[in-house]
Design an enzyme around this catalytic site. Structure first.
Site, PDB file in Angstrom:
ATOM      1  N   LEU A  90       1.059  -1.313  -0.077  1.00  0.00           N
ATOM      2  CA  LEU A  90       0.021  -0.030  -0.136  1.00  0.00           C
ATOM      3  C   LEU A  90       0.959   1.267  -0.111  1.00  0.00           C
ATOM      4  O   LEU A  90       1.763   1.400   0.810  1.00  0.00           O
ATOM      5  CB  LEU A  90      -0.786  -0.096   1.235  1.00  0.00           C
ATOM      6  CG  LEU A  90      -1.839  -0.983   1.311  1.00  0.00           C
ATOM      7  CD1 LEU A  90      -1.159  -2.396   1.881  1.00  0.00           C
ATOM      8  CD2 LEU A  90      -3.021  -0.544   2.445  1.00  0.00           C
ATOM      9  N   GLY A 178       1.392   4.274   4.743  1.00  0.00           N
ATOM     10  CA  GLY A 178       1.942   3.592   3.883  1.00  0.00           C
ATOM     11  C   GLY A 178       2.305   1.789   4.364  1.00  0.00           C
ATOM     12  O   GLY A 178       2.839   1.938   5.813  1.00  0.00           O
ATOM     13  N   SER A 179       2.313   0.862   4.011  1.00  0.00           N
ATOM     14  CA  SER A 179       2.391  -0.148   4.689  1.00  0.00           C
ATOM     15  C   SER A 179       1.984  -1.479   3.662  1.00  0.00           C
ATOM     16  O   SER A 179       2.395  -1.215   2.696  1.00  0.00           O
ATOM     17  CB  SER A 179       1.247  -0.390   5.680  1.00  0.00           C
ATOM     18  OG  SER A 179       0.143  -0.029   5.125  1.00  0.00           O
ATOM     19  N   ARG A 180       1.865  -2.640   4.202  1.00  0.00           N
ATOM     20  CA  ARG A 180       1.775  -3.965   3.432  1.00  0.00           C
ATOM     21  C   ARG A 180       0.872  -4.720   4.373  1.00  0.00           C
ATOM     22  O   ARG A 180       0.994  -4.708   5.464  1.00  0.00           O
ATOM     23  CB  ARG A 180       3.153  -4.402   3.584  1.00  0.00           C
ATOM     24  CG  ARG A 180       3.297  -5.945   2.735  1.00  0.00           C
ATOM     25  CD  ARG A 180       4.592  -6.342   2.696  1.00  0.00           C
ATOM     26  NE  ARG A 180       4.589  -7.744   2.295  1.00  0.00           N
ATOM     27  CZ  ARG A 180       5.785  -8.172   1.798  1.00  0.00           C
ATOM     28  NH1 ARG A 180       6.947  -7.450   1.767  1.00  0.00           N
ATOM     29  NH2 ARG A 180       6.107  -9.662   1.565  1.00  0.00           N
TER      30      ARG A 180
END
Length: 210
Positions: A90, A178-180
Site C-alpha cells: 500500500l 504506507g504499509s503492507r
C-alpha cells in the site's frame, strides 16, 4: 466522502494550524497547513465497498499492488498445512482501511513488535511490526490477514476482537501511513491475481477456497 475516525485528529490539527497562522499574518504556513489537511482527508478516506458475496470467494483485504505470490510448504514434521502467501503493498495514495477477505469468525489475533523496513521488501513480512488476524469460515478453512507496518507506518489499528463474526468485506483495521498486508490462504486454494496487479480491498477477487 466518509473519513476513517483515526484521521479526524490529523485533519483537525492541520486545519487549526492554518487558521492560527493565517490569523497572525503568516503567508506560506497557512497554505502548507491547508495542503496537509487535504492530504489527510485523502489518505483517511474510507469508501463504502460491496464486493462479491459468493461462498468460497476470497476478496482482497487491502487496496494496493500485489508484490508477491508464494506457496509456502510446512517444515518437515510439522502439522501445519501448506499455505499460499499473497503480499499487497500500500502506497500513501491507496485507501488504508483493511477488510475481511472472507465471512467467518476471528480465531486469534497476534501482535508482534518489530522493525520498520520499507514494506515492499520481502523480509518485512518477518521482521516488521505486525498484527495477524486469523479467520475461519463455515467450511473450516483458515485465512490469515497480517497488517504490516512500513517505513512511514508507525501505528497498526485493529478494529476486531477474537471470537467476533465478520462479514466478507467488513472493515478489519487500518495502518498509518504506507504499509503492507499479507494474506495467507490454505495451500489448495486457487489464486485469481498476478504479481504487479492492482487490487481493491473488499472488491477484487483474490482467489477461491478449496
Amino acid at each position: 466522502m466518509k473519513i476513517a475516525r483515526e484521521g479526524y485528529p490529523w485533519i483537525l490539527a492541520a486545519s487549526l494550524g492554518a487558521l492560527i497562522t493565517f490569523g497572525v499574518g503568516w503567508v506560506w504556513v497557512p497554505t502548507i497547513c491547508v495542503f496537509f489537511a487535504l492530504a489527510f482527508i485523502y489518505f483517511f478516506r474510507d469508501p463504502e465497498r460491496n464486493g462479491p458475496t459468493e461462498e468460497g470467494v476470497i476478496l482482497a483485504p487491502a487496496d494496493g499492488k500485489v508484490v508477491g505470490i508464494k506457496k509456502e510448504s510446512s517444515p518437515e514434521g510439522s502439522t501445519e498445512p501448506d499455505q499460499i502467501r499473497i503480499s499487497i503493498f500500500l502506497s500513501v495514495f491507496n485507501v488504508h482501511v483493511n477488510r475481511a477477505p472472507i465471512q467467518g469468525r476471528v480465531g486469534t489475533i497476534r501482535y508482534q513488535r518489530g522493525k520498520f523496513l520499507a514494506a515492499f521488501r520481502q523480509e518485512a513480512s518477518q521482521v516488521n511490526e505486525q498484527n495477524a488476524v486469523r479467520m475461519t469460515n463455515r467450511g473450516g478453512g483458515d485465512v490469515e490477514v497480517v497488517q504490516i507496518a512500513g517505513l512511514l507506518a508507525r501505528r497498526i489499528i485493529c478494529y476486531v476482537k477474537e471470537g467476533q463474526e465478520l462479514a466478507k468485506g467488513q472493515r478489519l483495521g487500518i495502518i498509518m501511513f504506507g504499509s503492507r498486508v499479507d494474506l495467507f490462504l490454505p495451500g489448495g486454494s486457487s489464486v485469481a491475481v498476478t504479481e504487479g496487479q492492482k487490487v481493491k480491498g473488499g472488491l477484487t477477487v483474490i482467489g477461491k477456497l478449496s
